[in-house]
Design a protein around this motif. Sequence first.
Motif, PDB file in Angstrom:
ATOM      1  N   LEU A  62       0.909  -1.285   0.066  1.00 33.20           N
ATOM      2  CA  LEU A  62       0.091  -0.027   0.036  1.00 33.20           C
ATOM      3  C   LEU A  62       0.940   1.436  -0.077  1.00 33.20           C
ATOM      4  CD1 LEU A  62      -2.708  -1.045   2.583  1.00 33.20           C
ATOM      5  CD2 LEU A  62      -2.755  -0.869   0.181  1.00 33.20           C
ATOM      6  N   SER A  63       0.372   2.179  -0.692  1.00 35.68           N
ATOM      7  CA  SER A  63       1.193   3.593  -0.698  1.00 35.68           C
ATOM      8  C   SER A  63       0.126   4.792  -0.880  1.00 35.68           C
ATOM      9  CB  SER A  63       2.254   3.554  -1.840  1.00 35.68           C
ATOM     10  OG  SER A  63       1.497   3.171  -3.007  1.00 35.68           O
ATOM     11  N   PHE A  64       0.684   6.059  -0.496  1.00 31.36           N
ATOM     12  CA  PHE A  64      -0.258   6.948  -0.808  1.00 31.36           C
ATOM     13  C   PHE A  64       0.167   7.727  -2.068  1.00 31.36           C
ATOM     14  CE2 PHE A  64      -1.760  11.230   0.411  1.00 31.36           C
ATOM     15  CZ  PHE A  64      -3.073  10.997   0.764  1.00 31.36           C
ATOM     16  N   ASP A  65      -0.360   7.487  -3.125  1.00 30.24           N
ATOM     17  CA  ASP A  65      -0.070   8.006  -4.540  1.00 30.24           C
ATOM     18  C   ASP A  65      -0.785   8.962  -5.047  1.00 30.24           C
ATOM     19  OD1 ASP A  65       1.890   6.121  -4.347  1.00 30.24           O
ATOM     20  OD2 ASP A  65       0.828   4.723  -5.950  1.00 30.24           O
ATOM     21  N   VAL A  66      -1.946   9.806  -4.077  1.00 26.59           N
ATOM     22  CA  VAL A  66      -2.885  10.613  -4.551  1.00 26.59           C
ATOM     23  C   VAL A  66      -1.864  11.823  -5.293  1.00 26.59           C
ATOM     24  CG1 VAL A  66      -4.625  12.082  -4.127  1.00 26.59           C
ATOM     25  CG2 VAL A  66      -4.782   9.863  -3.321  1.00 26.59           C
ATOM     26  N   LEU A  67      -1.283  12.144  -4.513  1.00 24.68           N
ATOM     27  CA  LEU A  67      -0.197  13.483  -4.959  1.00 24.68           C
ATOM     28  C   LEU A  67       0.329  13.223  -6.243  1.00 24.68           C
ATOM     29  CD1 LEU A  67       0.875  16.152  -4.346  1.00 24.68           C
ATOM     30  CD2 LEU A  67       2.759  15.184  -3.342  1.00 24.68           C
ATOM     31  N   LEU A  68       0.930  11.883  -6.507  1.00 22.73           N
ATOM     32  CA  LEU A  68       1.773  11.420  -7.654  1.00 22.73           C
ATOM     33  C   LEU A  68       0.899  11.734  -9.067  1.00 22.73           C
ATOM     34  CD1 LEU A  68       3.491   8.421  -6.398  1.00 22.73           C
ATOM     35  CD2 LEU A  68       4.582  10.783  -6.762  1.00 22.73           C
ATOM     36  N   TYR A  69      -0.450  11.535  -8.715  1.00 26.76           N
ATOM     37  CA  TYR A  69      -1.263  11.567 -10.121  1.00 26.76           C
ATOM     38  C   TYR A  69      -1.128  13.001 -10.769  1.00 26.76           C
ATOM     39  CZ  TYR A  69      -2.921   6.883  -9.069  1.00 26.76           C
ATOM     40  OH  TYR A  69      -2.938   5.640  -8.897  1.00 26.76           O
ATOM     41  N   LEU A  74      11.101  10.296  -9.318  1.00 22.91           N
ATOM     42  CA  LEU A  74      11.939  10.763  -8.262  1.00 22.91           C
ATOM     43  C   LEU A  74      11.372  10.265  -6.911  1.00 22.91           C
ATOM     44  CD1 LEU A  74      14.394  12.366  -6.877  1.00 22.91           C
ATOM     45  CD2 LEU A  74      12.740  14.244  -6.989  1.00 22.91           C
ATOM     46  N   PHE A  75      10.156  10.387  -6.924  1.00 19.73           N
ATOM     47  CA  PHE A  75       9.511   9.835  -5.535  1.00 19.73           C
ATOM     48  C   PHE A  75       9.511   8.432  -5.621  1.00 19.73           C
ATOM     49  CE2 PHE A  75       6.525  13.437  -4.095  1.00 19.73           C
ATOM     50  CZ  PHE A  75       7.457  14.583  -4.117  1.00 19.73           C
ATOM     51  N   HIS A  76       9.233   7.600  -6.626  1.00 20.97           N
ATOM     52  CA  HIS A  76       9.479   6.221  -6.607  1.00 20.97           C
ATOM     53  C   HIS A  76      10.741   5.832  -6.151  1.00 20.97           C
ATOM     54  CE1 HIS A  76       5.411   5.523  -8.001  1.00 20.97           C
ATOM     55  NE2 HIS A  76       5.567   6.297  -9.099  1.00 20.97           N
ATOM     56  N   THR A  77      11.666   6.637  -6.590  1.00 18.19           N
ATOM     57  CA  THR A  77      13.109   6.222  -6.239  1.00 18.19           C
ATOM     58  C   THR A  77      13.385   6.415  -4.873  1.00 18.19           C
ATOM     59  OG1 THR A  77      13.971   6.767  -8.619  1.00 18.19           O
ATOM     60  CG2 THR A  77      15.580   6.790  -6.824  1.00 18.19           C
ATOM     61  N   ILE A  78      12.915   7.574  -4.185  1.00 18.01           N
ATOM     62  CA  ILE A  78      12.945   7.794  -2.818  1.00 18.01           C
ATOM     63  C   ILE A  78      12.004   6.727  -2.027  1.00 18.01           C
ATOM     64  CG2 ILE A  78      12.219   9.378  -0.933  1.00 18.01           C
ATOM     65  CD1 ILE A  78      12.513  11.853  -3.150  1.00 18.01           C
ATOM     66  N   THR A  94       8.540  -0.096 -13.802  1.00 13.34           N
ATOM     67  CA  THR A  94       8.448  -1.052 -12.427  1.00 13.34           C
ATOM     68  C   THR A  94       6.867  -1.004 -12.078  1.00 13.34           C
ATOM     69  OG1 THR A  94       8.631   1.063 -11.246  1.00 13.34           O
ATOM     70  CG2 THR A  94      10.748  -0.397 -11.419  1.00 13.34           C
ATOM     71  N   SER A  95       6.629  -2.043 -11.313  1.00 14.34           N
ATOM     72  CA  SER A  95       5.440  -2.331 -11.050  1.00 14.34           C
ATOM     73  C   SER A  95       4.683  -1.352  -9.946  1.00 14.34           C
ATOM     74  CB  SER A  95       4.984  -3.592 -10.561  1.00 14.34           C
ATOM     75  OG  SER A  95       4.999  -4.605 -11.594  1.00 14.34           O
ATOM     76  N   ARG A  96       3.675  -0.809  -9.721  1.00 12.86           N
ATOM     77  CA  ARG A  96       3.147  -0.026  -8.591  1.00 12.86           C
ATOM     78  C   ARG A  96       1.846  -0.761  -8.273  1.00 12.86           C
ATOM     79  NH1 ARG A  96       6.362   2.254  -6.145  1.00 12.86           N
ATOM     80  NH2 ARG A  96       4.682   3.378  -4.972  1.00 12.86           N
ATOM     81  N   PHE A  97       1.382  -0.242  -7.071  1.00 14.41           N
ATOM     82  CA  PHE A  97       0.174  -1.218  -6.372  1.00 14.41           C
ATOM     83  C   PHE A  97      -0.955  -0.673  -7.517  1.00 14.41           C
ATOM     84  CE2 PHE A  97      -3.472  -0.910  -3.549  1.00 14.41           C
ATOM     85  CZ  PHE A  97      -3.260  -2.029  -3.065  1.00 14.41           C
TER      86      PHE A  97
END
Length: 173
Positions: free
Chosen positions: A77-84, A93-97, A163-166
């Motif tokens: 689980l991750s909080f990806d709302v901002l990433l959209y 960059l955020f995925h790398t972090i 790379t795969s994401r949730f």
Amino acid sequence: MQETVLKLSSVVARATRVFLWLAGAGLVGMTALIGWQVWGRFVLNDTPTWTETTSILLMGWFIFLGAAVGVREGNHLSFDVLLYVLPESVQKLFHTISDLVVIAFGGGMVWYGWQLAETTWATTIPNLGITGATSFISLIVGGILMILLSLERLLRRSVGLATSRFGEDAIEE
């Protein structure tokens, strides 16, 4: 370089499939042992004492193997709302972090798991007659796998591969 990373990813994909099958076998084994324990206690009136301890050891293995596979496949689980709403370069960059944080977490698992194993090496698990350090080997192995699988994600991203994401399909090679 992409070709080399794709070959490496193919090997890693097969290995993670093995890890997932081992985790599933551990879950089935734990379930069978708990079933045997219940049967022994309530039907045979003779509780096998080793089943609970063995089940807990198996649980550590299937949890940490499954968690490592989840790292590679992006199933945590991750909080990806901002990433959209961010540009793709900032998303990467955020995925790398995120992957770097998982590497640090895996490193902590290895470091502290090793310390726990050293501390309990001289003790014995009474029902099984094995060293108490056995309880922490799955933690160490899980941490190592999380580090390696996160490094693979970083490597894939560095050469321009997905790379795969949730919520997405797993990357298969």
